[in-house]
Design an enzyme around this catalytic site. Structure first.
Site, PDB file in Angstrom:
ATOM      1  N   CYS A  29       0.939  -1.206  -0.080  1.00 27.98           N
ATOM      2  CA  CYS A  29       0.203   0.034  -0.273  1.00 27.98           C
ATOM      3  C   CYS A  29       0.775   1.168  -0.022  1.00 27.98           C
ATOM      4  CB  CYS A  29      -0.883   0.057   1.177  1.00 27.98           C
ATOM      5  SG  CYS A  29      -1.864   1.385   1.648  1.00 27.98           S
ATOM      6  N   CYS A  32       0.154   3.616   2.646  1.00 29.60           N
ATOM      7  CA  CYS A  32       0.550   3.436   3.901  1.00 29.60           C
ATOM      8  C   CYS A  32       1.835   3.738   4.461  1.00 29.60           C
ATOM      9  CB  CYS A  32       0.302   1.825   4.026  1.00 29.60           C
ATOM     10  SG  CYS A  32      -1.329   1.160   3.950  1.00 29.60           S
TER      11      CYS A  32
END
Length: 106
Positions: A29, A32
């Site tokens: 991600c 993230c």
């Protein structure tokens, strides 16, 4: 300092007298990876006042399902075992720091 959230330690951390912040993330991600260093900095700044944990949604799928984590990063803020705030998506350090401060003042 951050702790790794697992099925084995999550309940105990939630029930602690100290507030808990959990960053739900995954290695693939992009957002993230942007938020991760900010969470790490805040974990150091609030060490001793707030427990900060990272929960990999692929390794701890049961926790992610229980809290209806559909998008990552999602950051949950717990006090007395209950979710008191939630942030979905990337955010600036100032935005997240304000949420940490609010958690201490609930």
């Amino acid at each position: 300092m951050e702790v790794t959230i697992t099925s084995e330690n999550f309940e105990q951390l939630k029930k602690s007298a100290q507030p808990l912040v959990v960053d739900f993330w995954a290695t693939w991600c992009g957002p993230c990876r942007m938020v991760g260093p900010i969470i790490s900095e805040l974990a150091e700044e609030y060490d001793g006042r707030i427990t900060v944990g990272k929960c990999d949604v692929e390794e701890q799928e049961d926790i992610a399902i229980d809290y209806k984590i559909r998008n990552i990063p999602t950051i949950l803020f717990f006090r007395d075992g209950q979710v008191v705030d939630r942030h979905v998506g990337a955010a600036s350090k100032d935005t997240l720091k304000a949420k940490f401060e609010a958690l201490l003042n609930v």
